[in-house]
Scaffold this motif. Sequence first.
Motif, PDB file in Angstrom:
ATOM      1  N   GLN A  72       0.846  -1.197   0.000  1.00  0.00           N
ATOM      2  CA  GLN A  72       0.000   0.000   0.000  1.00  0.00           C
ATOM      3  C   GLN A  72       0.884   1.251   0.000  1.00  0.00           C
ATOM      4  O   GLN A  72       0.922   2.019   0.971  1.00  0.00           O
ATOM      5  CB  GLN A  72      -0.927  -0.001   1.228  1.00  0.00           C
ATOM      6  N   PRO A  73       1.608   1.494  -1.084  1.00  0.00           N
ATOM      7  CA  PRO A  73       2.558   2.629  -1.100  1.00  0.00           C
ATOM      8  C   PRO A  73       1.872   3.986  -1.023  1.00  0.00           C
ATOM      9  O   PRO A  73       2.441   4.920  -0.448  1.00  0.00           O
ATOM     10  CB  PRO A  73       3.288   2.440  -2.440  1.00  0.00           C
ATOM     11  N   GLU A  74       0.679   4.138  -1.583  1.00  0.00           N
ATOM     12  CA  GLU A  74       0.024   5.446  -1.568  1.00  0.00           C
ATOM     13  C   GLU A  74      -0.375   5.844  -0.155  1.00  0.00           C
ATOM     14  O   GLU A  74      -0.225   7.008   0.240  1.00  0.00           O
ATOM     15  CB  GLU A  74      -1.200   5.424  -2.478  1.00  0.00           C
ATOM     16  N   LEU A  75      -0.890   4.915   0.615  1.00  0.00           N
ATOM     17  CA  LEU A  75      -1.260   5.224   1.990  1.00  0.00           C
ATOM     18  C   LEU A  75      -0.024   5.594   2.801  1.00  0.00           C
ATOM     19  O   LEU A  75      -0.024   6.581   3.547  1.00  0.00           O
ATOM     20  CB  LEU A  75      -1.979   4.033   2.616  1.00  0.00           C
ATOM     21  N   TRP A  76       1.030   4.819   2.641  1.00  0.00           N
ATOM     22  CA  TRP A  76       2.253   5.088   3.396  1.00  0.00           C
ATOM     23  C   TRP A  76       2.865   6.429   2.982  1.00  0.00           C
ATOM     24  O   TRP A  76       3.375   7.165   3.823  1.00  0.00           O
ATOM     25  CB  TRP A  76       3.260   3.960   3.185  1.00  0.00           C
ATOM     26  N   LEU A  78       1.258   9.073   1.977  1.00  0.00           N
ATOM     27  CA  LEU A  78       0.463  10.124   2.609  1.00  0.00           C
ATOM     28  C   LEU A  78       0.795  10.231   4.091  1.00  0.00           C
ATOM     29  O   LEU A  78       0.947  11.348   4.623  1.00  0.00           O
ATOM     30  CB  LEU A  78      -1.029   9.830   2.427  1.00  0.00           C
ATOM     31  N   VAL A  79       0.937   9.099   4.776  1.00  0.00           N
ATOM     32  CA  VAL A  79       1.257   9.115   6.201  1.00  0.00           C
ATOM     33  C   VAL A  79       2.614   9.772   6.430  1.00  0.00           C
ATOM     34  O   VAL A  79       2.786  10.587   7.352  1.00  0.00           O
ATOM     35  CB  VAL A  79       1.220   7.690   6.781  1.00  0.00           C
ATOM     36  N   ARG A  80       3.595   9.462   5.588  1.00  0.00           N
ATOM     37  CA  ARG A  80       4.928  10.054   5.747  1.00  0.00           C
ATOM     38  C   ARG A  80       4.875  11.567   5.527  1.00  0.00           C
ATOM     39  O   ARG A  80       5.520  12.341   6.245  1.00  0.00           O
ATOM     40  CB  ARG A  80       5.903   9.403   4.780  1.00  0.00           C
ATOM     41  N   ARG A  81       4.103  11.995   4.534  1.00  0.00           N
ATOM     42  CA  ARG A  81       3.990  13.424   4.266  1.00  0.00           C
ATOM     43  C   ARG A  81       3.291  14.132   5.425  1.00  0.00           C
ATOM     44  O   ARG A  81       3.722  15.212   5.856  1.00  0.00           O
ATOM     45  CB  ARG A  81       3.204  13.639   2.966  1.00  0.00           C
ATOM     46  N   LEU A  82       2.240  13.552   5.965  1.00  0.00           N
ATOM     47  CA  LEU A  82       1.531  14.155   7.080  1.00  0.00           C
ATOM     48  C   LEU A  82       2.397  14.175   8.338  1.00  0.00           C
ATOM     49  O   LEU A  82       2.328  15.134   9.128  1.00  0.00           O
ATOM     50  CB  LEU A  82       0.232  13.403   7.354  1.00  0.00           C
ATOM     51  N   MET A 130     -14.881   7.690   4.732  1.00  0.00           N
ATOM     52  CA  MET A 130     -14.436   9.084   4.689  1.00  0.00           C
ATOM     53  C   MET A 130     -13.856   9.441   3.323  1.00  0.00           C
ATOM     54  O   MET A 130     -13.421   8.560   2.565  1.00  0.00           O
ATOM     55  CB  MET A 130     -13.370   9.347   5.767  1.00  0.00           C
ATOM     56  N   SER A 131     -13.825  10.733   3.044  1.00  0.00           N
ATOM     57  CA  SER A 131     -13.090  11.200   1.864  1.00  0.00           C
ATOM     58  C   SER A 131     -11.601  11.201   2.194  1.00  0.00           C
ATOM     59  O   SER A 131     -11.206  11.119   3.362  1.00  0.00           O
ATOM     60  CB  SER A 131     -13.545  12.606   1.487  1.00  0.00           C
ATOM     61  N   SER A 132     -10.773  11.319   1.183  1.00  0.00           N
ATOM     62  CA  SER A 132      -9.326  11.333   1.405  1.00  0.00           C
ATOM     63  C   SER A 132      -8.915  12.496   2.294  1.00  0.00           C
ATOM     64  O   SER A 132      -8.071  12.345   3.187  1.00  0.00           O
ATOM     65  CB  SER A 132      -8.588  11.416   0.069  1.00  0.00           C
ATOM     66  N   ALA A 133      -9.522  13.662   2.074  1.00  0.00           N
ATOM     67  CA  ALA A 133      -9.166  14.834   2.871  1.00  0.00           C
ATOM     68  C   ALA A 133      -9.586  14.660   4.330  1.00  0.00           C
ATOM     69  O   ALA A 133      -8.833  14.993   5.257  1.00  0.00           O
ATOM     70  CB  ALA A 133      -9.817  16.079   2.274  1.00  0.00           C
ATOM     71  N   GLN A 134     -10.793  14.142   4.560  1.00  0.00           N
ATOM     72  CA  GLN A 134     -11.247  13.901   5.926  1.00  0.00           C
ATOM     73  C   GLN A 134     -10.344  12.885   6.618  1.00  0.00           C
ATOM     74  O   GLN A 134      -9.954  13.056   7.780  1.00  0.00           O
ATOM     75  CB  GLN A 134     -12.689  13.398   5.921  1.00  0.00           C
ATOM     76  N   THR A 305      -1.739  22.685   3.748  1.00  0.00           N
ATOM     77  CA  THR A 305      -0.479  22.702   2.990  1.00  0.00           C
ATOM     78  C   THR A 305      -0.189  21.386   2.279  1.00  0.00           C
ATOM     79  O   THR A 305       0.740  21.320   1.476  1.00  0.00           O
ATOM     80  CB  THR A 305       0.688  23.017   3.932  1.00  0.00           C
ATOM     81  N   VAL A 306      -0.959  20.358   2.579  1.00  0.00           N
ATOM     82  CA  VAL A 306      -0.711  19.038   1.988  1.00  0.00           C
ATOM     83  C   VAL A 306      -1.720  18.772   0.876  1.00  0.00           C
ATOM     84  O   VAL A 306      -2.930  18.930   1.079  1.00  0.00           O
ATOM     85  CB  VAL A 306      -0.805  17.932   3.062  1.00  0.00           C
ATOM     86  N   ARG A 307      -1.225  18.368  -0.258  1.00  0.00           N
ATOM     87  CA  ARG A 307      -2.107  18.012  -1.367  1.00  0.00           C
ATOM     88  C   ARG A 307      -2.563  16.568  -1.183  1.00  0.00           C
ATOM     89  O   ARG A 307      -1.750  15.644  -1.236  1.00  0.00           O
ATOM     90  CB  ARG A 307      -1.399  18.184  -2.711  1.00  0.00           C
ATOM     91  N   VAL A 308      -3.853  16.409  -0.960  1.00  0.00           N
ATOM     92  CA  VAL A 308      -4.423  15.078  -0.739  1.00  0.00           C
ATOM     93  C   VAL A 308      -5.155  14.653  -1.997  1.00  0.00           C
ATOM     94  O   VAL A 308      -5.892  15.449  -2.588  1.00  0.00           O
ATOM     95  CB  VAL A 308      -5.388  15.096   0.458  1.00  0.00           C
ATOM     96  N   PRO A 309      -4.958  13.396  -2.452  1.00  0.00           N
ATOM     97  CA  PRO A 309      -5.685  12.936  -3.649  1.00  0.00           C
ATOM     98  C   PRO A 309      -7.189  13.096  -3.467  1.00  0.00           C
ATOM     99  O   PRO A 309      -7.722  12.802  -2.392  1.00  0.00           O
ATOM    100  CB  PRO A 309      -5.294  11.459  -3.750  1.00  0.00           C
ATOM    101  N   PRO A 310      -7.897  13.579  -4.472  1.00  0.00           N
ATOM    102  CA  PRO A 310      -9.354  13.742  -4.346  1.00  0.00           C
ATOM    103  C   PRO A 310     -10.060  12.394  -4.299  1.00  0.00           C
ATOM    104  O   PRO A 310      -9.486  11.361  -4.640  1.00  0.00           O
ATOM    105  CB  PRO A 310      -9.721  14.526  -5.610  1.00  0.00           C
ATOM    106  N   GLY A 311     -11.325  12.436  -3.902  1.00  0.00           N
ATOM    107  CA  GLY A 311     -12.129  11.212  -3.909  1.00  0.00           C
ATOM    108  C   GLY A 311     -12.158  10.541  -2.550  1.00  0.00           C
ATOM    109  O   GLY A 311     -11.676  11.070  -1.545  1.00  0.00           O
ATOM    110  N   PRO A 312     -12.734   9.337  -2.499  1.00  0.00           N
ATOM    111  CA  PRO A 312     -12.845   8.607  -1.228  1.00  0.00           C
ATOM    112  C   PRO A 312     -11.495   8.097  -0.743  1.00  0.00           C
ATOM    113  O   PRO A 312     -10.568   7.875  -1.534  1.00  0.00           O
ATOM    114  CB  PRO A 312     -13.783   7.445  -1.567  1.00  0.00           C
TER     115      PRO A 312
END
Length: 505
Positions: A72-76, A78-82, A130-134, A305-312
Amino acid sequence: MLLTSFVPMAMLVVMGALVWFNIYAFTVSPVTAVKIAIGVVPTVLVLGRGLWVLASKIDNPVHGVPVREHEQPELWALVRRLAEVADTAPPDDIHLIADANAAVMEDTRLLGLISTRRHLFIGAPLIAEMSSAQFAAVLTHELAHYSNRDTRFAGIAYRSRRAYVHTLATMNRDDYLQRGLHFLLRHCGAVTLRASTKLSRRQESAADEAAAGAVGSAATVAAFRELAPIAESWQAFLDNHLVVGWTAGYLPADAFAGYRRLRASLHDQLGELRANPPDEADPYDTHPPMSERIAAIDALRAVGTVRVPPGPALGLLHNPVPLLDAALLDGLVPEARTKRRVDWPTLVRIGGLAALTEATGTVLANAARLTARPPSLRTLLDALDAGLLTELGATPPGPAGPGGPADGPRVRYERAKLIVRKGLFGAVVTTLTEAGAVRWQESWPSVGAMRLDERYRVALPELVDAAVSERPDTAGLRALLDAAGQITRKATPSWHSYWAPRPAS
């Protein structure tokens, strides 16, 4: 640290003072010292056990399904960026859990002063709904606790509260000395807990600000408003829908598809909950009231400040269905892995029949015993025509329980009528289901609905009531079953007593 360690230090000081006083008394008068020890030693032991609870190892097993970075590289990512935005190191591992919640935990040494490993727990219902941003707002809030070292100090606070509660619970209130200490500790502890609660609330507010700074105030407020609807609907799903076929040995093949349909059916109720989140006031709650948190976040007007992928949020996972299902199974008892998986329409039928046939096996067995014939529906109807209703609903006799000598004929009759009616109704519905005259449909938010084919145009409950009346009339039921082509001389399949699901909330 000073606040959370105040009560244990007070316990240690009192214990030391009591020991010193007893030793001093021994130097003055050994006989008096022995008398004093009779009251002092039990109190010292109680305080000592409480302090041992403070220092003893706490077993916090890591649960959930591991989410590996190469899978799951995309989730990881995002977590690293956050984590970077929250000014902390990323967690060492991520686990998907079956709770409608997210949390962080640290493995520590020396009462929480040294960190060894960090864990992030993500609730499957959150990422499913949740949505990606939430979702990113919730993750940032949890990661911010690392940057504030909240998780490390939380270990000390937890140990302190644990020792405090254990000591109060084990004190002998009949002993005057322990009663006095109980009074002092209870009131001193209450002051300390209130003070530590204020610190915890400030930590939560700081984590809220970090979430808003990362993804914006709007996304953070939306995430916080969604927490209660997800938690309420998830609990209703677990209680009423997931286990509808459990006793029969079944679970849904795609549980989260059903959960999604349940949420859609509760649109208005969840919308009201979303607009007005629960806001209970509790002086010992470690979180500020939700209305205050939302107002404070909204006042920041943060743009993120973080760009989160749109959508769920589900879009962050590759092949999410098996992962969500594994997390759900991990949250259930081990027996869940032995259940057969079926689609929702099949589960509705199985669960519906299970709820209706609780008494069917007993009633059919009684009919077979009374008539010396196979346990079939025809046998049951013939026994009713013969006026054997009381005997059909008989229960094992007891000295004063159901069916016992203390019950009069009318009481036994009315009790038997209830049992026989339920058993007969279950047998008839099962037979009509096998004939295709009864269809079972999903009917969210209820656990399902039974539909009798319109061709028959009869009120099935009324026909069953007529069959179990004081002057039994089974003609209507027989006509219905003959029309469905199901009354035969063959015995019915084996009957089992299944658990009846609770009504949907």
